[in-house]
Design a protein around this motif. Structure first.
Motif, short mmCIF file in Angstrom:
data_model
loop_
_atom_site.label_atom_id
_atom_site.label_comp_id
_atom_site.label_asym_id
_atom_site.label_seq_id
_atom_site.Cartn_x
_atom_site.Cartn_y
_atom_site.Cartn_z
N ALA A 177 0.83 -1.20 0.00
CA ALA A 177 0.00 0.00 0.00
C ALA A 177 0.86 1.25 0.00
N GLY A 178 0.54 2.20 -0.86
CA GLY A 178 1.26 3.46 -0.92
C GLY A 178 2.49 3.45 -1.81
N GLU A 179 2.81 2.31 -2.44
CA GLU A 179 3.99 2.22 -3.30
C GLU A 179 3.62 2.38 -4.77
N SER A 180 4.55 2.96 -5.53
CA SER A 180 4.47 2.88 -6.98
C SER A 180 5.05 1.54 -7.41
N LEU A 181 4.84 1.17 -8.65
CA LEU A 181 5.41 -0.08 -9.14
C LEU A 181 6.93 -0.05 -9.08
N GLU A 182 7.51 1.09 -9.44
CA GLU A 182 8.97 1.20 -9.43
C GLU A 182 9.53 1.12 -8.02
N GLN A 183 8.84 1.72 -7.05
CA GLN A 183 9.29 1.62 -5.66
C GLN A 183 9.20 0.19 -5.14
N ALA A 184 8.12 -0.48 -5.51
CA ALA A 184 7.97 -1.88 -5.08
C ALA A 184 9.07 -2.74 -5.69
N LEU A 185 9.40 -2.50 -6.94
CA LEU A 185 10.45 -3.26 -7.61
C LEU A 185 11.79 -3.07 -6.90
N ALA A 186 12.17 -1.81 -6.65
CA ALA A 186 13.44 -1.53 -6.00
C ALA A 186 13.50 -2.15 -4.61
N ARG A 187 12.40 -2.08 -3.87
CA ARG A 187 12.37 -2.65 -2.52
C ARG A 187 12.49 -4.17 -2.56
N GLU A 188 11.70 -4.82 -3.40
CA GLU A 188 11.72 -6.28 -3.47
C GLU A 188 13.10 -6.79 -3.88
N VAL A 189 13.71 -6.14 -4.88
CA VAL A 189 15.03 -6.58 -5.34
C VAL A 189 16.06 -6.43 -4.24
N HIS A 190 16.00 -5.31 -3.52
CA HIS A 190 16.97 -5.10 -2.44
C HIS A 190 16.73 -6.08 -1.30
N GLU A 191 15.48 -6.35 -0.97
CA GLU A 191 15.18 -7.27 0.13
C GLU A 191 15.58 -8.70 -0.22
N GLU A 192 15.34 -9.11 -1.45
CA GLU A 192 15.57 -10.51 -1.82
C GLU A 192 16.98 -10.77 -2.32
N ALA A 193 17.62 -9.75 -2.91
CA ALA A 193 18.94 -9.98 -3.51
C ALA A 193 20.02 -9.03 -3.03
N GLY A 194 19.65 -7.96 -2.30
CA GLY A 194 20.66 -7.07 -1.73
C GLY A 194 21.33 -6.14 -2.71
N ILE A 195 20.73 -5.94 -3.90
CA ILE A 195 21.36 -5.09 -4.90
C ILE A 195 20.45 -3.92 -5.27
N GLN A 196 21.04 -2.95 -5.99
CA GLN A 196 20.28 -1.84 -6.54
C GLN A 196 20.20 -2.00 -8.05
N VAL A 197 19.13 -1.44 -8.65
CA VAL A 197 18.94 -1.56 -10.09
C VAL A 197 18.73 -0.19 -10.72
N GLN A 198 18.90 -0.14 -12.02
CA GLN A 198 18.72 1.08 -12.79
C GLN A 198 18.09 0.73 -14.15
#
Length: 268
Positions: A177-198
């Motif tokens: 709730a309250g997230e954009s798709l891009e914010q959700a993507l960045a959060r999930e990737v960091h939580e599950e894999a510990g990396i940042q994306v661009q």
């Protein structure tokens, strides 16, 4: 068009989506039952919930909600919905997914979540209405992101705890709730894999009826960080060379399409 609780004539040729819990009735050749009700080996549908859920190839489609382990449907067998996941006929899978989602909705909204009164079906749209407090519910859709991430000529793949043994896929997760798709993507990737994306780019979406998700697919590139797979969410994961990938999801899945798109972008 959905026509709630519309019952077919006995001589109307139609597609039949008989759902029992999380399974669907298939014929012996792993297809959906099709034909006139009078010609099918179905029990009387008087005691079953029947919903017209749309059309497939100019024929009506009917959902029949069966009991758990219902043995009254003798002409066929109940199988997981994934049995219909075939890249050559995604229309059937999509309609079967709609049937599964509608069945789940009707089964889980018998009582009002606001006041506890028994809910009644709306007869002009697929909804459940509480006449005590006027609360109305519609089928739930849960937004999810799924992303294929590349690092040079490598692709990030992981094995989830629910994947069949040996199967790897790309990362995915629910939008909060309250997230954009891009914010959700960045959060999930960091939580599950510990990396940042661009370079996040939207590609396509796919309804994913297990039981009621809408997968929104992206490609992205590694931007920084060391790979650290979350053991609470995933079994294992790593970067894999494009020409040496482990088993991945089959054609017809959004994961398969995103993997092809991510590798294709690098080849261009």
């Amino acid at each position: 068009m959905v026509k709630p609780y519309s019952r077919p004539a006995a001589d109307e040729p139609a597609w039949w989506f008989v759902v029992s819990s999380d399974q669907i009735l298939l014929t012996e050749d792993n297809d959906l039952p099709f034909g006139c009700l009078a010609d099918l080996s179905f029990p009387s549908l008087d005691d079953y919930t029947v919903v017209q859920i749309g059309e497939l190839r100019e024929r009506s489609c009917y959902l029949v909600i069966a009991d758990y382990l219902d043995d009254n449907f003798v002409d066929g067998k109940f199988e997981p919905l994934r049995q219909l996941l075939d890249a050559s006929d995604l229309e059937k899978f999509a309609m079967a997914g709609r049937a599964r989602q509608f069945s789940d909705f009707i089964s889980t909204h018998r009582f009002c979540g606001r006041c506890g009164t028994r809910m009644q079906a709306v007869d002009w749209e697929l909804a459940m209405h509480c006449h005590q407090c006027n609360h109305r519910c519609y089928p739930r859709v849960s937004p999810c992101i799924i992303v294929a991430i590349t690092k040079g000529e490598q692709l990030l793949l992981a094995q989830g705890k629910r994947h069949k043994q040996g199967m790897y896929s790309i990362l995915a997760g629910f939008v909060e709730a309250g997230e954009s798709l891009e914010q959700a993507l960045a959060r999930e990737v960091h939580e599950e894999a510990g990396i940042q994306v661009q370079n996040i780019e939207y590609q396509l979406s796919q309804p994913w009826p297990f039981p009621h998700s809408l997968m929104m697919g992206f490609t992205a590139e590694w931007a920084g960080g060391e790979l650290h797979i979350d053991p609470h969410e995933l079994v294992t994961g790593d970067w894999f060379d494009f020409d040496d990938l482990p088993p991945t999801p089959p054609a017809g899945t959004i994961a398969h399409t995103l993997i092809e798109k991510a590798i294709g972008k690098k080849a261009d």
